[in-house]
Design a protein around this motif. Structure first.
Motif, mmCIF file in Angstrom:
data_model
loop_
_atom_site.group_PDB
_atom_site.id
_atom_site.type_symbol
_atom_site.label_atom_id
_atom_site.label_comp_id
_atom_site.label_asym_id
_atom_site.label_seq_id
_atom_site.Cartn_x
_atom_site.Cartn_y
_atom_site.Cartn_z
ATOM 1 N N GLY A 77 0.806 -1.212 0.000
ATOM 2 C CA GLY A 77 0.000 0.000 0.000
ATOM 3 C C GLY A 77 0.838 1.260 0.000
ATOM 4 O O GLY A 77 1.644 1.492 -0.892
ATOM 5 N N ASP A 78 0.679 2.053 1.031
ATOM 6 C CA ASP A 78 1.392 3.326 1.157
ATOM 7 C C ASP A 78 2.144 3.335 2.486
ATOM 8 O O ASP A 78 2.049 4.271 3.266
ATOM 9 C CB ASP A 78 0.388 4.483 1.087
ATOM 10 N N ALA A 79 2.869 2.248 2.745
ATOM 11 C CA ALA A 79 3.571 2.092 4.025
ATOM 12 C C ALA A 79 4.627 3.179 4.202
ATOM 13 O O ALA A 79 5.485 3.369 3.361
ATOM 14 C CB ALA A 79 4.215 0.715 4.086
ATOM 15 N N ARG A 80 4.519 3.889 5.311
ATOM 16 C CA ARG A 80 5.535 4.881 5.668
ATOM 17 C C ARG A 80 5.405 5.241 7.133
ATOM 18 O O ARG A 80 4.393 4.975 7.767
ATOM 19 C CB ARG A 80 5.432 6.105 4.785
ATOM 20 N N ASP A 81 6.468 5.836 7.653
ATOM 21 C CA ASP A 81 6.507 6.223 9.066
ATOM 22 C C ASP A 81 6.226 5.012 9.959
ATOM 23 O O ASP A 81 5.332 5.033 10.812
ATOM 24 C CB ASP A 81 5.519 7.357 9.364
#
Length: 182
Positions: free
Chosen positions: A74-78
């Motif tokens: 997905g938009d994995a971050r932080d």
């Protein structure tokens, strides 16, 4: 939208799709001190601002399967992925092109103090080749990776300023890959 949810001290046995799964709309969540046994995937993380701390994930080690101890998509971050025990998977921790959203910018992900053992492929595998944005702020530090058949740590594609430091790598008796592969 789930925000600020903590899953703590749970145990899951034998699920097919995944023991602990998040969806794109979750935010600022944590999975702490949980266990998974014999699942197809320990965790499938698709969110931002999440902590994965002190979990134990025991897979089924089927080399033909898609098993991941922890899968980033997905938009994995932080993300902070720390102090987990990950044993008996095809991949210990994996985030690769097939899972990222088009145009996503996976960034600020720390892998620290994890113990990854008995892996049929790669201990920590990060790949970013399909998006122009690449990864930024990735730190892979103080992990212990042993008994892997391909690479212990592989960082492939477009990465800006990734840091790999202080990891302990012990190869299997006949590995086919590398300790750290960039």
């Amino acid at each position: 939208v789930s925000r600020g949810v903590t899953v703590r001290d749970c145990t899951v046995f034998g699920t097919w799709a995944g023991a602990y799964v998040t969806h794109e709309s979750n935010d600022r969540c944590a999975i702490v001190g949980c266990k998974a046994y014999g699942c197809n995937r320990g965790m499938d993380l698709r969110v931002r601002r999440m902590q994965i701390l002190g979990n134990e994930l025991y897979g089924i080690a089927d080399p033909a399967g898609i098993e991941d101890g922890i899968y980033l998509s997905g938009d994995a971050r932080d993300l902070m992925i720390a102090d987990n025990v990950i044993v008996g998977w095809r991949y210990g921790i994996r985030g690769c092109d097939s899972g990222w959203f088009t145009g996503s910018e996976p960034s600020n992900i720390v892998f620290s103090g994890n113990t990854i053992d008995t892996i049929n492929q790669i201990g920590i595998y990060l790949q970013q080749t399909k998006n122009n944005n690449g990864f930024t702020g990735v730190i892979v530090e103080s992990n212990k990776i042993s008994e892997f058949d391909a690479d212990a740590i592989r960082i492939e594609g477009e990465f800006e300023g990734a840091v790999v430091r202080g990891n302990s790598i012990i190869a299997s008796s006949a590995p086919t890959g590398y300790g750290v592969r960039l």
